[in-house]
Design a protein around this motif. Structure first.
Motif, PDB file in Angstrom:
ATOM      1  N   LYS A  21       0.840  -1.485   0.263  1.00  0.00           N
ATOM      2  CA  LYS A  21       0.015   0.263   0.180  1.00  0.00           C
ATOM      3  C   LYS A  21       1.028   1.150  -0.734  1.00  0.00           C
ATOM      4  O   LYS A  21       0.228   2.476  -0.282  1.00  0.00           O
ATOM      5  N   ARG A 119       1.972   0.957  -7.105  1.00  0.00           N
ATOM      6  CA  ARG A 119       2.455   1.850  -6.812  1.00  0.00           C
ATOM      7  C   ARG A 119       1.652   3.068  -6.684  1.00  0.00           C
ATOM      8  O   ARG A 119       0.981   3.560  -5.654  1.00  0.00           O
ATOM      9  N   ASN A 120       0.565   3.261  -8.096  1.00  0.00           N
ATOM     10  CA  ASN A 120       0.297   4.506  -8.381  1.00  0.00           C
ATOM     11  C   ASN A 120      -1.423   4.268  -9.255  1.00  0.00           C
ATOM     12  O   ASN A 120      -1.183   2.991  -9.440  1.00  0.00           O
ATOM     13  N   GLU A 121      -1.967   5.605  -9.225  1.00  0.00           N
ATOM     14  CA  GLU A 121      -3.013   4.269 -10.928  1.00  0.00           C
ATOM     15  C   GLU A 121      -2.356   4.167 -11.873  1.00  0.00           C
ATOM     16  O   GLU A 121      -3.475   3.742 -12.263  1.00  0.00           O
ATOM     17  N   ASN A 124      -3.667   0.699 -11.884  1.00  0.00           N
ATOM     18  CA  ASN A 124      -4.761   0.390 -11.805  1.00  0.00           C
ATOM     19  C   ASN A 124      -5.415  -0.874 -13.364  1.00  0.00           C
ATOM     20  O   ASN A 124      -4.768  -0.084 -13.662  1.00  0.00           O
ATOM     21  N   MET A 323      -9.085  -0.974  -8.199  1.00  0.00           N
ATOM     22  CA  MET A 323      -7.811  -0.208  -7.198  1.00  0.00           C
ATOM     23  C   MET A 323      -6.359  -1.154  -7.395  1.00  0.00           C
ATOM     24  O   MET A 323      -7.238  -2.199  -6.895  1.00  0.00           O
ATOM     25  N   ASP A 327      -3.091   2.325  -4.367  1.00  0.00           N
ATOM     26  CA  ASP A 327      -3.867   3.742  -4.654  1.00  0.00           C
ATOM     27  C   ASP A 327      -5.507   3.522  -4.427  1.00  0.00           C
ATOM     28  O   ASP A 327      -6.543   4.184  -4.061  1.00  0.00           O
TER      29      ASP A 327
END
Length: 422
Positions: A21, A119-121, A124, A323, A327
């Motif tokens: 996370k 790691r991030n958007e 997704n 997600m 993210d």
RNA sequence: GGAGGGAUGGCAGAGCGGUCGAAUGCGGCGGUCUUGAAAACCGUUGAGGCGAAAGUCUCCGGGGGUUCGAAUCCCUCUCCCUCCGCCA
């Protein structure tokens, strides 16, 4: 809050999930376990002392009854000494327990195994798409078309309250009212119970759903009366059952609630906050579920579908994202975001977020269920927007815009709206 | 805002400062009886922590205090009810 026993037995999993996370420092888990074992030692010690003291005190009672006063005096002296000792150890043990629980509140929920690690958007996953995102031709962004018609007044909103508190007028005001009724009616059709909730909550409620300590800065505070303005109906509605035990045959409980939502949105300025994209106050219809732990992932899927079907009924193209761990946020185990297409801005706008919290919120709030055998355990909570109003309004203004500047009312809303054009 | 009363297990409702985690009734669960059900009868039935278990500790709205010992006495807060005032 995670179960301390779960952390004891699955230490590595908790740490890995935490790292996934995006939390680089997982030493908090070791701290918790260390304090926990220390605390357990002291609890055992206090309890055996107290046991002794209790049984001695009972002897006193019997002796008094028999009139053996002198002997009783002797024991009174002894138990008095024990009392001092108990007080000392107890003080330090409650201290440890508080410390442990404070730290426990700072450990994020463990992601479900079906959630992609990322790691991030950008990581997704696009889970579903519906409709064809419309190409921008004559389409104006919603704030321009709204200005032409006099449907939104940001200037006076700023004067009266501040930036991010617009006035809605005429067609758009009416459109929002129609949308709210439509969303609630659809939810009620799907066996959600309609509920209206307080717009302010106390500190216990804010802690229950995890706004405190994780996201304190998102909320407006009314210090004199110690209230928090709700950032979402999730807060009052989930806390509805705080400290209660629900019989299994009453589950699942599905609630639908419309409220305004207040968010400070500190530090977000610039282009992406233009128009209705990001506000300090907005209306939202929220779906909340209390379910048996065995069914929470099925309920998440149906929750997501319930939200998706609203966009389909409005004929607004959207995509659903699963997600990734990075993210996802502190409290969820799995989360879908629904994004509607905005042709005037040529970008996706988030209008719903559907999450399973498993027992994470319910444990903080002590919301439990009792099965037929009488066993009591923590249940699972979920929630999702169905839907957030302003961005849906933005998408409608842009998608249903004709070249001549007229905006048509989506067909399903016309009976609520009362006419064909805004 | 002022005056008074109250808060006990799923609900109702007892509870001299000492074997009260709490009588009793209802409800729930299990059983007997019955073709089945009802009734009747018998049994069982609060939550949480630590512990492998035996067990043990805590909890009678929240917090603090008195006492060797508190559901029971004192202080305080919250909530509920009644009356007065104000009010959409």
């Amino acid at each position: 809050m995670l179960d301390i026993q779960f952390i004891r037995n699955n230490t590595d999993l908790v740490k890995t999930s935490m790292a996934n996370k995006g939390e680089t420092d997982t030493s908090i888990v070791d701290q918790v376990l260390e304090i926990d074992s220390h605390w357990r030692q002291q609890v055992t010690e206090v309890e055996s002392l107290r046991q002794e003291s209790n049984s001695r005190s009972k002897e006193i009672g019997i002796m008094m009854a028999q009139g053996k006063k002198e002997e009783a005096q002797q024991i009174i002296k002894e138990t008095g000494e024990m009392k001092e000792k108990i007080k000392d150890i107890e003080e330090s043990s409650t201290d440890l327990k508080n410390k442990r629980d404070d730290l426990l509140l700072r450990i994020p929920n463990v992601a479900h195994e079906s959630v992609p690690v990322g790691r991030n958007e950008e990581d997704n996953k696009v889970h579903a798409t519906w409709g064809e995102p419309m190409k921008k031709t004559w389409h104006l962004p919603h704030w321009e078309i709204a200005e032409e018609h006099g449907w939104l007044d940001f200037k006076r909103g700023s004067k009266v309250a501040g930036a991010g508190f617009p006035f809605y007028l005429d067609g758009v005001a009416r459109l929002q009212r129609a949308l709210i009724s439509f969303f609630i009616d659809k939810a009620v059709e799907k066996n959600y119970k309609e509920i209206q909730a307080p717009f302010f909550v106390n500190e216990d409620s804010a802690r229950g759903t995890g706004q405190i300590p994780d996201k304190e800065d998102m909320m407006y505070v009314i210090p004199r009366d110690e209230f928090f303005a709700i950032p979402t109906a999730e807060v009052p509605v989930t806390n509805y059952f705080r400290d209660e035990i629900i019989q299994d045959n009453e589950l699942p409980i599905r609630l639908v609630c419309h409220t305004p939502c207040w968010r400070r949105e500190a530090g977000s300025y610039g282009k992406h906050v233009r128009g209705l994209n990001r506000l300090h106050q907005f209306d939202k219809v929220e779906l909340v579920k209390f379910v048996h732990p065995d069914h929470s992932y099925d309920e998440l899927e149906s929750l997501k579908r319930d939200a998706e079907e609203l966009l389909e009924a409005l004929k607004l193209p959207y995509r659903t994202l699963l997600m990734c761990t990075g993210d996802m946020g502190f409290t969820q185990t799995k989360k879908y975001d629904l994004e509607v297409w905005s042709p005037g801005q040529e970008q996706w706008l988030e209008v719903s977020s559907c999450s399973n919290f498993e027992s994470f919120q319910a444990r903080r709030m002590m919301i439990r269920h009792r099965d037929k055998e009488g066993n009591v355990s923590i249940l699972h909570t979920l929630n999702g927007s169905g839907l957030a109003l302003p961005r849906v309004v933005a998408a409608i203004l842009e998608t249903y815009q004709h070249e001549n500047g007229e905006v048509k009312v989506p067909e399903v809303l016309q009976s609520y709206f009362g006419r064909e054009y805004l």
